[in-house]
Design a protein around this motif. Sequence first.
Motif, PDB file in Angstrom:
ATOM      1  N   VAL A 609      58.026  67.400 -40.033  1.00 45.66           N
ATOM      2  CA  VAL A 609      57.222  67.287 -38.824  1.00 45.66           C
ATOM      3  C   VAL A 609      56.003  66.444 -39.159  1.00 45.66           C
ATOM      4  CG1 VAL A 609      55.908  68.531 -37.070  1.00 45.66           C
ATOM      5  CG2 VAL A 609      57.960  69.579 -38.066  1.00 45.66           C
ATOM      6  N   PHE A 610      55.788  65.367 -38.408  1.00 45.67           N
ATOM      7  CA  PHE A 610      54.599  64.539 -38.565  1.00 45.67           C
ATOM      8  C   PHE A 610      53.671  64.820 -37.381  1.00 45.67           C
ATOM      9  CE2 PHE A 610      56.577  60.757 -41.126  1.00 45.67           C
ATOM     10  CZ  PHE A 610      56.789  61.630 -42.189  1.00 45.67           C
ATOM     11  N   THR A 611      52.450  65.212 -37.654  1.00 47.33           N
ATOM     12  CA  THR A 611      51.495  65.440 -36.574  1.00 47.33           C
ATOM     13  C   THR A 611      50.289  64.540 -36.764  1.00 47.33           C
ATOM     14  OG1 THR A 611      50.307  67.210 -37.738  1.00 47.33           O
ATOM     15  CG2 THR A 611      52.207  67.859 -36.422  1.00 47.33           C
ATOM     16  N   GLY A 612      49.673  64.177 -35.644  1.00 51.95           N
ATOM     17  CA  GLY A 612      48.486  63.338 -35.712  1.00 51.95           C
ATOM     18  C   GLY A 612      48.389  62.417 -34.512  1.00 51.95           C
ATOM     19  N   GLU A 676      56.897  61.628 -30.127  1.00 52.24           N
ATOM     20  CA  GLU A 676      56.463  62.483 -29.020  1.00 52.24           C
ATOM     21  C   GLU A 676      57.540  63.512 -28.686  1.00 52.24           C
ATOM     22  OE1 GLU A 676      55.294  59.956 -25.810  1.00 52.24           O
ATOM     23  OE2 GLU A 676      53.498  59.256 -26.831  1.00 52.24           O
ATOM     24  N   ALA A 677      58.022  64.196 -29.740  1.00 55.21           N
ATOM     25  CA  ALA A 677      59.134  65.142 -29.577  1.00 55.21           C
ATOM     26  C   ALA A 677      58.788  66.271 -28.625  1.00 55.21           C
ATOM     27  CB  ALA A 677      59.526  65.702 -30.953  1.00 55.21           C
ATOM     28  N   TYR A 678      57.502  66.604 -28.494  1.00 54.62           N
ATOM     29  CA  TYR A 678      57.102  67.692 -27.606  1.00 54.62           C
ATOM     30  C   TYR A 678      57.467  67.414 -26.151  1.00 54.62           C
ATOM     31  CZ  TYR A 678      53.220  64.418 -27.159  1.00 54.62           C
ATOM     32  OH  TYR A 678      52.468  63.277 -26.973  1.00 54.62           O
ATOM     33  N   ALA A 679      57.689  66.132 -25.793  1.00 51.39           N
ATOM     34  CA  ALA A 679      58.077  65.796 -24.418  1.00 51.39           C
ATOM     35  C   ALA A 679      59.457  66.348 -24.069  1.00 51.39           C
ATOM     36  CB  ALA A 679      58.062  64.275 -24.219  1.00 51.39           C
ATOM     37  N   LEU A 680      60.244  66.725 -25.092  1.00 52.20           N
ATOM     38  CA  LEU A 680      61.545  67.346 -24.823  1.00 52.20           C
ATOM     39  C   LEU A 680      61.394  68.758 -24.288  1.00 52.20           C
ATOM     40  CD1 LEU A 680      63.464  66.203 -28.024  1.00 52.20           C
ATOM     41  CD2 LEU A 680      63.705  65.276 -25.707  1.00 52.20           C
ATOM     42  N   TYR A 715      51.377  64.732 -31.265  1.00 49.70           N
ATOM     43  CA  TYR A 715      50.062  65.345 -31.406  1.00 49.70           C
ATOM     44  C   TYR A 715      50.190  66.749 -32.005  1.00 49.70           C
ATOM     45  CZ  TYR A 715      48.123  61.675 -28.391  1.00 49.70           C
ATOM     46  OH  TYR A 715      47.727  60.474 -27.867  1.00 49.70           O
ATOM     47  N   THR A 716      49.179  67.181 -32.755  1.00 51.76           N
ATOM     48  CA  THR A 716      49.261  68.431 -33.509  1.00 51.76           C
ATOM     49  C   THR A 716      49.480  69.640 -32.610  1.00 51.76           C
ATOM     50  OG1 THR A 716      47.808  67.492 -35.193  1.00 51.76           O
ATOM     51  CG2 THR A 716      48.032  69.897 -35.154  1.00 51.76           C
ATOM     52  N   GLU A 717      48.664  69.805 -31.589  1.00 52.95           N
ATOM     53  CA  GLU A 717      48.767  70.991 -30.736  1.00 52.95           C
ATOM     54  C   GLU A 717      50.101  71.030 -30.003  1.00 52.95           C
ATOM     55  OE1 GLU A 717      46.398  72.993 -26.928  1.00 52.95           O
ATOM     56  OE2 GLU A 717      45.398  71.505 -28.189  1.00 52.95           O
ATOM     57  N   GLU A 718      50.514  69.900 -29.474  1.00 54.67           N
ATOM     58  CA  GLU A 718      51.776  69.851 -28.734  1.00 54.67           C
ATOM     59  C   GLU A 718      52.969  70.110 -29.658  1.00 54.67           C
ATOM     60  OE1 GLU A 718      49.303  67.896 -28.377  1.00 54.67           O
ATOM     61  OE2 GLU A 718      48.911  67.468 -26.255  1.00 54.67           O
TER      62      GLU A 718
END
Length: 830
Positions: A609-612, A676-680, A715-718
């Motif tokens: 997981v890459f966050t930032g 932007e995996a959180y968009a899933l 992004y980290t939080e998402e």
Amino acid sequence: MAQGTVQVTHGGASRWRRRSGEYPTLSAALAVAGDGDVLSIAPGTYRENLVLRHAVTLRGPEGAVAGSVRIAPLDGVALTVRASAVVQDLYLEGADRAAPALLVEDGCPELSDLRVHTRSAAGIEVRGGARPLVRRCTVENPAGVGISVLDGGGGVFEECEVVAAGQAGVSVRGGHPRLERCRIHHSTGAGIAVTGDGSGLEALGCEVYEVKGTGVQIAARAVARLTDCSVHRTSADGVTLDTDAVLTLAGCDIHDIPENAVDLRSRSVLTLSRTTVRRFGRNGLSVWDPGTRVDAESCEIHDSTGDYPAVWISDGATASLDSCRVHDVPDALFVLDRGSRVDVVDSDLSQVRNTAVSVSDGASAQLDDCRIREAGTGAWFRDHGSGGTLANCTIDGVQTGVIVTKGADPVLERCTVSSPAEAGFYVSAGGRGTFTACRVSGSSGFGFHVIDGCRTTLTRCHTERCARGGYEFAEDGPLAEDCTSDASGPRLAAQAAGGATAAGAQPGIRTVTAAQGLADRADGLPGQRHAGPPGPPAADGSGAADAGAGAGAGAGAARASGEVLGQLDALVGLDSVKREVRALTDMIEVGRRRQRAGLKAASVRRHLVFTGSPGTGKTTVARLYGEILASLGVLERGHLVEVSRVDLVGEHIGSTAIRTQEAFDRARGGVLFIDEAYALAPEDSGRDFGREAIDTLVKLMEDHREAVVVIVAGYTEEMDRFLTVNPGVASRFSRTITFGDYGPRELLRIVEQQAEEHEYRLGEGTGEALLAYFTELPKGPAFGNGRTARQTFESMVERHAGRVAQLAEPSTDDLTLLFPADLPAPAAAH
């Protein structure tokens, strides 16, 4: 029983008929009244079922308070009109779930200033041959339909309001009403529903809003026309057409729709002119099925609030756009499936986050005299059978102008691509295409980049000011005739200096082998290069790489892990990231050595997981990580396939699993990078198919755990929220690597690398000025880290050019030195 009296004024010619009288009930008054008589009703509540059989006038007393006369029977129809009567200033109540409150069965009555408050089957029902004129009436019916027009009924409704309806606000089945300046709101079900063969409706200047359901629904061979109408704030689609429905929208405004603004299916036909579609959650226009067609002229579609294409055409449907504008959307036109087609003339597609025109699965697109600006990719012809024609089109300010992959075969004539960040035209993975008299200028990459042996044909094409060269072709690749270049790119300059031009080669065209392509590939991180396997350029927001893009990686010799790690170390900043990657690499290397020694090796989960924030080098490190794993023998090829939500999530049931499987298959032997995996997994997912992509991905990672490394980024939080959406997600990833924002000194170093690469130098005091500039620069959501540094350098070069262009004979120092005065204003950096 009545609370009041009814005065009847006779309107006959006989003096005996002119006498007036008072009656205790409405029924008694109606029994003696004839055509032309006026019935004035005293205030009160009349619990009677009234039937008007003569052309009388029925009204409340002059000057009385509105609603003072109530017709409120305990059951049945409150008022039935069977003649050309006049009814004014009454308050009607109904309580019969099987009957309407006001029923108009015959004649051409005039109904005005009525208030219908009921819990019945319908507030107002018009049927048979009735043609009423209904003015300024209000209907509230939480239990049923507001206004119902059936079985040949018609009439005109002017300035009427359906305040609330438990079903459709206005329902038409077999009738033909006309609505003028009416308001339909707070209904449960469709605002307006027109259904069935022989049904029709015309609406002028009407407003449909706050509907728990679809705004306007036309179905089953019904026909409707809406002029200067507004549809907004629905809970479902704005407008739907189904099963041979026909609708014309002229001068309408459809906005603030959480689902599709307009959805057509099953051979329906929609004609739009001067219509605006804006702020929609899914598609602006969604067009499905063979025989379904949209014709739009002088329309505007913009400001999508979701992650879906503005115009979706599939399953053999067709659409045409003439003099239209599509802007501020994730994707503009998305055409897929054999037989699907879009024709676009003299239109603008701009501010598109991903792809302006996407053509796949055998579909076709025809664009003439169109302008595409500020998009990830101008046009992408994705696969076999997909094609069409782009003629006299201009594409400006994009990542990549046109991409052709997987056997797609479009025709491009007299098209111009200006200032792309990557290639002007990019062809790979067996793509074909015919390019005639096309031009590329000001590219930061190549003009024409054709790899993987693609049999593309270029005739009379021209490139100028392309940073990496006008043309780059693979061996046994395209056929080029009468193509020219100004040879201004560094690649062509090096070629001329080294004598690399083959005998008989055309000026400005370089043919390279796959190995050369590997060595020359440049990464998107500012000022830094790598030699990893090539993929398509970062073409759009989805960045979907093609399967064949890394085909040469297997053929070329993989670099040693030490060499790749050295390149990782050379990146600006990212100290903690480098330590994490080295720790992983050491674990894998020691594990290999233990296995060779006959010892057990610790299991290393390679998914990350890459966050930032954006612009911190996540894609660059992912690409290097894949190459390191390939050098260690963990992955077969190590190529990078970059995707995002738009590449994985389909529009209908089953398509998401197929897309996700295809992306996974393209990444076999390498790295699948999901940006932007959180968009899933949006927080308000509803009917969203993103969860299906996650479930499919988790299963594939388990079934093929050795074949692909998956990296999810955002992004980290998402990303913290994303890891909780499926029980198997968090367990599949070994660790999270955080990419911190660049500090001022690191941003300065990136600018220095950019300057060195482009043969500029920082003049006296410029480094200190840049350091102060980056220190003061706001680090809000728009801050792009490395991208900001690159944009700052580009702005400095532009300001430098404006300054030096005024000098008659500039020196070498004048041409190369950048000074503090060349720095942009802080706001310009983001």
